[in-house]
Enzyme design. Sequence first.
Site, short mmCIF file in Angstrom:
data_model
loop_
_atom_site.label_atom_id
_atom_site.label_comp_id
_atom_site.label_asym_id
_atom_site.label_seq_id
_atom_site.Cartn_x
_atom_site.Cartn_y
_atom_site.Cartn_z
N ASP A 109 -21.15 -2.91 0.43
CA ASP A 109 -19.87 -2.34 0.88
C ASP A 109 -20.06 -1.64 2.21
OD1 ASP A 109 -17.16 -1.73 0.75
OD2 ASP A 109 -17.50 0.18 -0.25
N ASN A 114 -18.98 3.91 5.59
CA ASN A 114 -20.20 4.23 4.88
C ASN A 114 -21.38 4.45 5.82
OD1 ASN A 114 -19.13 4.12 2.29
ND2 ASN A 114 -19.36 1.92 2.16
N ASP A 126 -24.11 5.98 0.75
CA ASP A 126 -23.62 5.24 -0.42
C ASP A 126 -24.52 4.08 -0.76
OD1 ASP A 126 -21.52 7.00 -0.55
OD2 ASP A 126 -20.06 5.67 0.38
#
Length: 300
Positions: A109, A114, A126
């Site tokens: 992701d 992030n 993350d």
Amino acid sequence: AAPTPAPAPAAPTPAPAPATPTPAPAPTAPTAPPPAAAPAHAPSESVRGESAAATATPATAPATTHDSAWPSPKLKHVRLSSRRLRLAYAEVVLAMRTMFRTARLVHGDLSEYNMLYHDGAVVIIDVGQAVECDHPAALEFLRRDCMNVARFFAARAGVPLAVSKPLERRVGEGEEPEGVMLLPVRWLFEFVTDPAIQDEDAKAELEAALERTREAQASGSAGPPDEAADAVFMSSFIPRTLSQVDPGEEELHEDRVAMGIIPDAPRDELFHHGLAGINMSDLEDEEDGDESESGDDEDG
């Protein structure tokens, strides 16, 4: 008559005990003044980032800067100069390769939401949601990560998003493309997964790949977007092991091209070959050698 005895003297009454002195009350500690109200907005990190060292390598770092209590901003909210944007792009690409080739992880992701910009360097966060490379969808996640990274940096650099090949950039005759140079999504995917690149050579190989992109644009060999080729790359099945590579895939590929289902793509451009460590030029040389040997045998 007998004399009456004199009465005995009365016992002296003891003096009352002195009263116990009452201790003085302890001094009360001074009450700390209430903290000053925090400003509504933190200072712009892009201003602090310009004076920070930009040569740091991506690593795990705290989410707050060392000189204040303000959290390091997400890359989405940072405005960087062209030079620092180039450095940030290189850091992200090398970090993606380190995760895949060394840690054997795929973020899954990865985007500008992030990634933090901490002390002039990009920090990926993350990571707890990352999957191992053996995950059935790991390579699909990696391809999506590559697209997210390429899309963000292309938007910030003000250049078109290149997926399967370098795109033409309008420059004057004899001029070099300026600004931030980015790899096409497919080239980025191949760089991250290529097992032939040694860790100590990764930075030099990335610079060489960016130089090939620059040369393609300067020489005019780069063209407009090829939507069909882009769609093929983004939707093709990516085998994770050699056992998943169909021996008849190349013949099937040629049939699909002949039927007009997919655009023509040379054998050496099937992107899973680099991932599996297959050098198509070497295989073609071996095939040519086998054919020549069989021809000699027939002549004999």
